[in-house]
Motif scaffolding. Structure first.
Motif, PDB file in Angstrom:
ATOM      1  N   VAL A  83      31.937  48.252  40.027  1.00 16.57           N
ATOM      2  CA  VAL A  83      31.527  47.140  39.163  1.00 16.57           C
ATOM      3  C   VAL A  83      32.749  46.522  38.475  1.00 16.57           C
ATOM      4  CG1 VAL A  83      30.277  46.561  37.048  1.00 16.57           C
ATOM      5  CG2 VAL A  83      29.179  47.964  38.798  1.00 16.57           C
ATOM      6  N   VAL A  84      33.600  47.360  37.925  1.00 15.60           N
ATOM      7  CA  VAL A  84      34.815  46.856  37.278  1.00 15.60           C
ATOM      8  C   VAL A  84      35.708  46.151  38.287  1.00 15.60           C
ATOM      9  CG1 VAL A  84      36.889  47.511  35.988  1.00 15.60           C
ATOM     10  CG2 VAL A  84      34.707  48.647  35.506  1.00 15.60           C
ATOM     11  N   ASN A  88      36.829  42.195  38.160  1.00 19.66           N
ATOM     12  CA  ASN A  88      38.265  41.904  38.092  1.00 19.66           C
ATOM     13  C   ASN A  88      38.713  40.991  39.228  1.00 19.66           C
ATOM     14  OD1 ASN A  88      38.634  43.442  35.802  1.00 19.66           O
ATOM     15  ND2 ASN A  88      39.462  45.218  36.874  1.00 19.66           N
ATOM     16  N   VAL A  89      38.270  41.284  40.439  1.00 12.25           N
ATOM     17  CA  VAL A  89      38.683  40.484  41.600  1.00 12.25           C
ATOM     18  C   VAL A  89      38.110  39.073  41.507  1.00 12.25           C
ATOM     19  CG1 VAL A  89      38.426  40.252  44.104  1.00 12.25           C
ATOM     20  CG2 VAL A  89      39.042  42.454  43.115  1.00 12.25           C
ATOM     21  N   GLN A  90      36.869  38.965  41.070  1.00 15.78           N
ATOM     22  CA  GLN A  90      36.279  37.632  40.915  1.00 15.78           C
ATOM     23  C   GLN A  90      37.097  36.787  39.935  1.00 15.78           C
ATOM     24  OE1 GLN A  90      34.467  36.547  37.942  1.00 15.78           O
ATOM     25  NE2 GLN A  90      33.984  34.540  38.869  1.00 15.78           N
ATOM     26  N   CYS A  91      37.487  37.399  38.821  1.00 12.37           N
ATOM     27  CA  CYS A  91      38.304  36.698  37.833  1.00 12.37           C
ATOM     28  C   CYS A  91      39.671  36.345  38.413  1.00 12.37           C
ATOM     29  CB  CYS A  91      38.454  37.561  36.599  1.00 12.37           C
ATOM     30  SG  CYS A  91      39.402  36.802  35.266  1.00 12.37           S
ATOM     31  N   ALA A  92      40.259  37.274  39.144  1.00 11.17           N
ATOM     32  CA  ALA A  92      41.579  37.037  39.731  1.00 11.17           C
ATOM     33  C   ALA A  92      41.551  35.879  40.718  1.00 11.17           C
ATOM     34  CB  ALA A  92      42.069  38.308  40.420  1.00 11.17           C
ATOM     35  N   LEU A  93      40.509  35.818  41.525  1.00 10.04           N
ATOM     36  CA  LEU A  93      40.435  34.770  42.555  1.00 10.04           C
ATOM     37  C   LEU A  93      40.252  33.385  41.941  1.00 10.04           C
ATOM     38  CD1 LEU A  93      38.263  36.548  45.282  1.00 10.04           C
ATOM     39  CD2 LEU A  93      40.731  36.113  45.322  1.00 10.04           C
ATOM     40  N   VAL A  94      39.408  33.269  40.926  1.00 15.36           N
ATOM     41  CA  VAL A  94      39.219  31.939  40.330  1.00 15.36           C
ATOM     42  C   VAL A  94      40.471  31.513  39.572  1.00 15.36           C
ATOM     43  CG1 VAL A  94      36.720  32.175  40.203  1.00 15.36           C
ATOM     44  CG2 VAL A  94      38.108  32.918  38.262  1.00 15.36           C
ATOM     45  N   PHE A  95      41.169  32.456  38.971  1.00 15.52           N
ATOM     46  CA  PHE A  95      42.426  32.110  38.306  1.00 15.52           C
ATOM     47  C   PHE A  95      43.468  31.657  39.322  1.00 15.52           C
ATOM     48  CE2 PHE A  95      42.544  34.268  33.880  1.00 15.52           C
ATOM     49  CZ  PHE A  95      41.325  33.705  33.569  1.00 15.52           C
ATOM     50  N   ALA A  96      43.532  32.358  40.453  1.00 16.99           N
ATOM     51  CA  ALA A  96      44.560  32.060  41.446  1.00 16.99           C
ATOM     52  C   ALA A  96      44.301  30.753  42.193  1.00 16.99           C
ATOM     53  CB  ALA A  96      44.670  33.218  42.443  1.00 16.99           C
ATOM     54  N   PHE A  97      43.027  30.466  42.475  1.00 15.34           N
ATOM     55  CA  PHE A  97      42.716  29.307  43.324  1.00 15.34           C
ATOM     56  C   PHE A  97      42.162  28.113  42.549  1.00 15.34           C
ATOM     57  CE2 PHE A  97      42.602  32.920  46.240  1.00 15.34           C
ATOM     58  CZ  PHE A  97      43.438  32.445  47.252  1.00 15.34           C
ATOM     59  N   ASP A  98      41.806  28.300  41.284  1.00 10.24           N
ATOM     60  CA  ASP A  98      41.340  27.182  40.480  1.00 10.24           C
ATOM     61  C   ASP A  98      41.881  27.301  39.061  1.00 10.24           C
ATOM     62  OD1 ASP A  98      39.989  24.903  39.693  1.00 10.24           O
ATOM     63  OD2 ASP A  98      38.071  25.950  39.371  1.00 10.24           O
ATOM     64  N   GLY A 121      46.280  35.326  37.787  1.00 11.20           N
ATOM     65  CA  GLY A 121      45.320  35.737  38.816  1.00 11.20           C
ATOM     66  C   GLY A 121      45.965  36.631  39.868  1.00 11.20           C
ATOM     67  N   VAL A 122      47.181  36.289  40.280  1.00 11.42           N
ATOM     68  CA  VAL A 122      47.897  37.127  41.258  1.00 11.42           C
ATOM     69  C   VAL A 122      48.175  38.510  40.670  1.00 11.42           C
ATOM     70  CG1 VAL A 122      50.044  37.375  42.555  1.00 11.42           C
ATOM     71  CG2 VAL A 122      48.903  35.135  42.443  1.00 11.42           C
ATOM     72  N   ASN A 128      44.419  45.419  40.836  1.00 10.75           N
ATOM     73  CA  ASN A 128      43.217  46.007  41.435  1.00 10.75           C
ATOM     74  C   ASN A 128      43.431  46.565  42.842  1.00 10.75           C
ATOM     75  OD1 ASN A 128      40.580  45.370  39.677  1.00 10.75           O
ATOM     76  ND2 ASN A 128      42.053  43.718  39.376  1.00 10.75           N
ATOM     77  N   ALA A 129      44.662  46.582  43.304  1.00  9.33           N
ATOM     78  CA  ALA A 129      44.923  47.111  44.654  1.00  9.33           C
ATOM     79  C   ALA A 129      44.645  48.608  44.751  1.00  9.33           C
ATOM     80  CB  ALA A 129      46.372  46.819  45.051  1.00  9.33           C
TER      81      ALA A 129
END
Length: 204
Positions: A83-84, A88-98, A121-122, A128-129
Protein backbone atom coordinates in the motif's frame (compact mmCIF):
# COMPACT_ATOMS: atom_id res chain seq x y z
CA UNK A 1 -53.69 -77.42 72.65
CA UNK A 2 -51.41 -75.42 70.41
CA UNK A 3 -52.69 -72.17 69.18
CA UNK A 4 -52.98 -71.83 65.50
CA UNK A 5 -51.24 -68.82 64.12
CA UNK A 6 -52.74 -66.96 61.27
CA UNK A 7 -50.49 -66.84 58.23
CA UNK A 8 -48.33 -63.76 58.19
CA UNK A 9 -48.81 -61.15 55.59
CA UNK A 10 -45.78 -60.14 53.45
CA UNK A 11 -45.50 -56.97 55.47
CA UNK A 12 -45.49 -58.96 58.73
CA UNK A 13 -42.97 -61.39 57.29
CA UNK A 14 -40.63 -58.56 56.35
CA UNK A 15 -41.08 -57.03 59.79
CA UNK A 16 -40.17 -60.33 61.37
CA UNK A 17 -36.94 -60.45 59.45
CA UNK A 18 -36.02 -56.90 60.41
CA UNK A 19 -37.05 -55.35 57.12
CA UNK A 20 -39.31 -52.40 56.69
CA UNK A 21 -42.81 -53.50 55.79
CA UNK A 22 -44.03 -53.00 52.32
CA UNK A 23 -45.84 -49.75 52.07
CA UNK A 24 -43.94 -47.98 54.84
CA UNK A 25 -41.64 -46.38 52.24
CA UNK A 26 -44.34 -45.75 49.72
CA UNK A 27 -43.84 -42.06 50.17
CA UNK A 28 -40.02 -42.38 49.97
CA UNK A 29 -39.84 -43.67 46.38
CA UNK A 30 -40.82 -40.37 44.70
CA UNK A 31 -38.23 -38.48 46.72
CA UNK A 32 -35.53 -41.02 45.82
CA UNK A 33 -36.55 -40.83 42.18
CA UNK A 34 -36.45 -37.05 42.28
CA UNK A 35 -33.04 -37.20 43.90
CA UNK A 36 -31.76 -39.54 41.21
CA UNK A 37 -33.15 -37.34 38.45
CA UNK A 38 -31.64 -34.23 40.03
CA UNK A 39 -28.30 -36.00 40.31
CA UNK A 40 -28.42 -37.11 36.69
CA UNK A 41 -29.43 -33.60 35.62
CA UNK A 42 -26.57 -32.06 37.61
CA UNK A 43 -24.06 -34.46 36.08
CA UNK A 44 -25.43 -33.75 32.60
CA UNK A 45 -25.14 -30.00 33.15
CA UNK A 46 -21.61 -30.38 34.50
CA UNK A 47 -20.64 -32.49 31.50
CA UNK A 48 -22.14 -29.95 29.10
CA UNK A 49 -20.39 -27.07 30.84
CA UNK A 50 -17.11 -28.97 30.82
CA UNK A 51 -17.47 -29.75 27.11
CA UNK A 52 -18.29 -26.11 26.36
CA UNK A 53 -15.27 -24.95 28.35
CA UNK A 54 -13.06 -27.41 26.46
CA UNK A 55 -14.38 -26.16 23.11
CA UNK A 56 -13.84 -22.54 24.10
CA UNK A 57 -10.32 -23.31 25.28
CA UNK A 58 -9.56 -25.13 22.04
CA UNK A 59 -10.92 -22.27 19.94
CA UNK A 60 -8.87 -19.75 21.93
CA UNK A 61 -5.73 -21.83 21.41
CA UNK A 62 -6.41 -22.09 17.68
CA UNK A 63 -7.02 -18.33 17.42
CA UNK A 64 -3.82 -17.65 19.32
CA UNK A 65 -1.92 -19.92 16.95
CA UNK A 66 -3.41 -18.13 13.93
CA UNK A 67 -2.69 -14.70 15.39
CA UNK A 68 0.92 -15.66 16.05
CA UNK A 69 1.35 -17.51 12.76
CA UNK A 70 4.33 -16.22 10.76
CA UNK A 71 2.38 -16.80 7.54
CA UNK A 72 -0.45 -14.51 8.65
CA UNK A 73 2.02 -11.76 9.53
CA UNK A 74 3.89 -12.42 6.29
CA UNK A 75 0.84 -11.45 4.25
CA UNK A 76 0.10 -8.53 6.56
CA UNK A 77 3.62 -7.24 5.87
CA UNK A 78 3.17 -7.64 2.13
CA UNK A 79 -0.12 -5.76 2.13
CA UNK A 80 1.13 -2.92 4.35
CA UNK A 81 4.34 -2.36 2.38
CA UNK A 82 2.51 -2.72 -0.94
CA UNK A 83 0.00 0.00 0.00
CA UNK A 84 2.78 2.43 0.90
CA UNK A 85 4.69 1.49 -2.24
CA UNK A 86 1.71 2.06 -4.54
CA UNK A 87 0.94 5.49 -3.09
CA UNK A 88 4.59 6.51 -3.25
CA UNK A 89 4.97 5.43 -6.88
CA UNK A 90 1.73 7.12 -7.90
CA UNK A 91 2.98 10.37 -6.36
CA UNK A 92 6.40 9.96 -7.95
CA UNK A 93 4.96 9.42 -11.43
CA UNK A 94 2.66 12.44 -11.39
CA UNK A 95 5.49 14.61 -10.08
CA UNK A 96 7.87 13.34 -12.75
CA UNK A 97 5.51 13.52 -15.73
CA UNK A 98 3.20 16.38 -14.75
CA UNK A 99 5.27 18.69 -12.57
CA UNK A 100 3.48 21.85 -13.67
CA UNK A 101 0.27 20.78 -11.90
CA UNK A 102 2.05 20.55 -8.55
CA UNK A 103 4.74 23.22 -8.67
CA UNK A 104 2.33 25.85 -7.34
CA UNK A 105 1.68 23.79 -4.18
CA UNK A 106 5.38 24.28 -3.34
CA UNK A 107 5.31 27.94 -4.28
CA UNK A 108 7.41 27.26 -7.36
CA UNK A 109 6.81 28.47 -10.88
CA UNK A 110 8.25 28.40 -14.36
CA UNK A 111 10.68 25.91 -15.86
CA UNK A 112 12.84 25.93 -12.75
CA UNK A 113 9.88 25.06 -10.53
CA UNK A 114 8.75 22.29 -12.88
CA UNK A 115 12.25 20.86 -12.95
CA UNK A 116 12.42 20.88 -9.16
CA UNK A 117 9.13 19.00 -8.83
CA UNK A 118 10.09 16.53 -11.57
CA UNK A 119 13.39 15.92 -9.81
CA UNK A 120 11.47 15.23 -6.62
CA UNK A 121 9.41 12.64 -8.49
CA UNK A 122 12.57 10.93 -9.76
CA UNK A 123 13.94 10.89 -6.21
CA UNK A 124 10.72 9.22 -5.06
CA UNK A 125 11.14 6.50 -7.66
CA UNK A 126 14.70 5.91 -6.51
CA UNK A 127 13.48 5.77 -2.94
CA UNK A 128 10.94 3.06 -3.74
CA UNK A 129 13.29 0.78 -5.69
CA UNK A 130 13.79 -1.31 -2.55
CA UNK A 131 10.11 -2.19 -2.11
CA UNK A 132 9.30 -4.74 -4.88
CA UNK A 133 11.87 -7.35 -3.91
CA UNK A 134 10.91 -7.16 -0.25
CA UNK A 135 7.17 -7.35 -0.98
CA UNK A 136 7.82 -10.43 -3.14
CA UNK A 137 9.76 -12.35 -0.49
CA UNK A 138 9.83 -10.65 2.92
CA UNK A 139 11.14 -13.80 4.60
CA UNK A 140 14.17 -13.89 2.32
CA UNK A 141 14.98 -10.17 2.11
CA UNK A 142 14.35 -9.04 5.67
CA UNK A 143 17.27 -6.64 5.53
CA UNK A 144 15.40 -4.70 2.84
CA UNK A 145 12.53 -4.32 5.29
CA UNK A 146 14.87 -2.60 7.73
CA UNK A 147 16.24 -0.41 4.92
CA UNK A 148 12.73 0.63 3.88
CA UNK A 149 11.85 1.46 7.46
CA UNK A 150 15.03 3.51 7.75
CA UNK A 151 14.24 5.37 4.51
CA UNK A 152 10.74 6.16 5.74
CA UNK A 153 12.07 7.38 9.07
CA UNK A 154 14.69 9.60 7.42
CA UNK A 155 12.04 11.06 5.11
CA UNK A 156 9.68 11.80 8.00
CA UNK A 157 12.39 13.45 10.10
CA UNK A 158 13.62 15.49 7.14
CA UNK A 159 10.14 16.71 6.21
CA UNK A 160 9.42 17.75 9.80
CA UNK A 161 12.75 19.58 9.99
CA UNK A 162 12.05 21.47 6.75
CA UNK A 163 8.57 22.37 7.97
CA UNK A 164 9.84 23.69 11.27
CA UNK A 165 12.53 25.73 9.51
CA UNK A 166 10.13 27.60 7.22
CA UNK A 167 9.72 31.32 7.90
CA UNK A 168 6.36 33.02 7.97
CA UNK A 169 4.63 33.67 4.66
CA UNK A 170 5.02 30.14 3.25
CA UNK A 171 1.77 28.66 4.51
CA UNK A 172 0.96 26.87 1.23
CA UNK A 173 4.40 25.29 1.11
CA UNK A 174 4.15 24.34 4.78
CA UNK A 175 0.79 22.61 4.28
CA UNK A 176 2.17 20.65 1.29
CA UNK A 177 5.19 19.49 3.28
CA UNK A 178 3.00 18.51 6.21
CA UNK A 179 0.81 16.43 3.89
CA UNK A 180 3.90 14.41 2.96
CA UNK A 181 4.97 14.16 6.58
CA UNK A 182 1.53 12.95 7.64
CA UNK A 183 1.49 10.19 5.03
CA UNK A 184 5.07 9.14 5.72
CA UNK A 185 4.29 8.97 9.44
CA UNK A 186 1.20 6.89 8.76
CA UNK A 187 3.10 4.62 6.37
CA UNK A 188 5.90 4.13 8.87
CA UNK A 189 3.42 3.21 11.62
CA UNK A 190 1.57 0.72 9.41
CA UNK A 191 4.74 -0.95 8.20
CA UNK A 192 6.21 -1.16 11.70
CA UNK A 193 2.92 -2.57 13.05
CA UNK A 194 3.22 -5.53 10.67
CA UNK A 195 6.96 -5.96 10.15
CA UNK A 196 7.97 -6.09 13.82
CA UNK A 197 5.29 -8.66 14.83
CA UNK A 198 6.28 -10.72 11.79
CA UNK A 199 9.88 -10.79 12.95
CA UNK A 200 8.73 -11.81 16.43
CA UNK A 201 6.41 -14.56 15.14
CA UNK A 202 9.09 -16.01 12.86
CA UNK A 203 11.98 -15.72 15.32
CA UNK A 204 12.16 -19.50 15.69
Amino acid sequence: MAKKHAPKTPAQAQTAHGEAPVGTDAHDHPSRKRGSLDSLLDRSIENDLGAAADRQSRIERELAQVQHSPRVWLWAVRIAFAVVFIVNVQCALVFAFDPGSYAGAYQLEGPAGNAAVAGLGVAFLMWNATYPLFIWQPERFRVLGWIIMAQQTIGLIGECAIYLGLPAGFELLASSIMAFAAFDGFGLAVMAATFLPYLWASRE
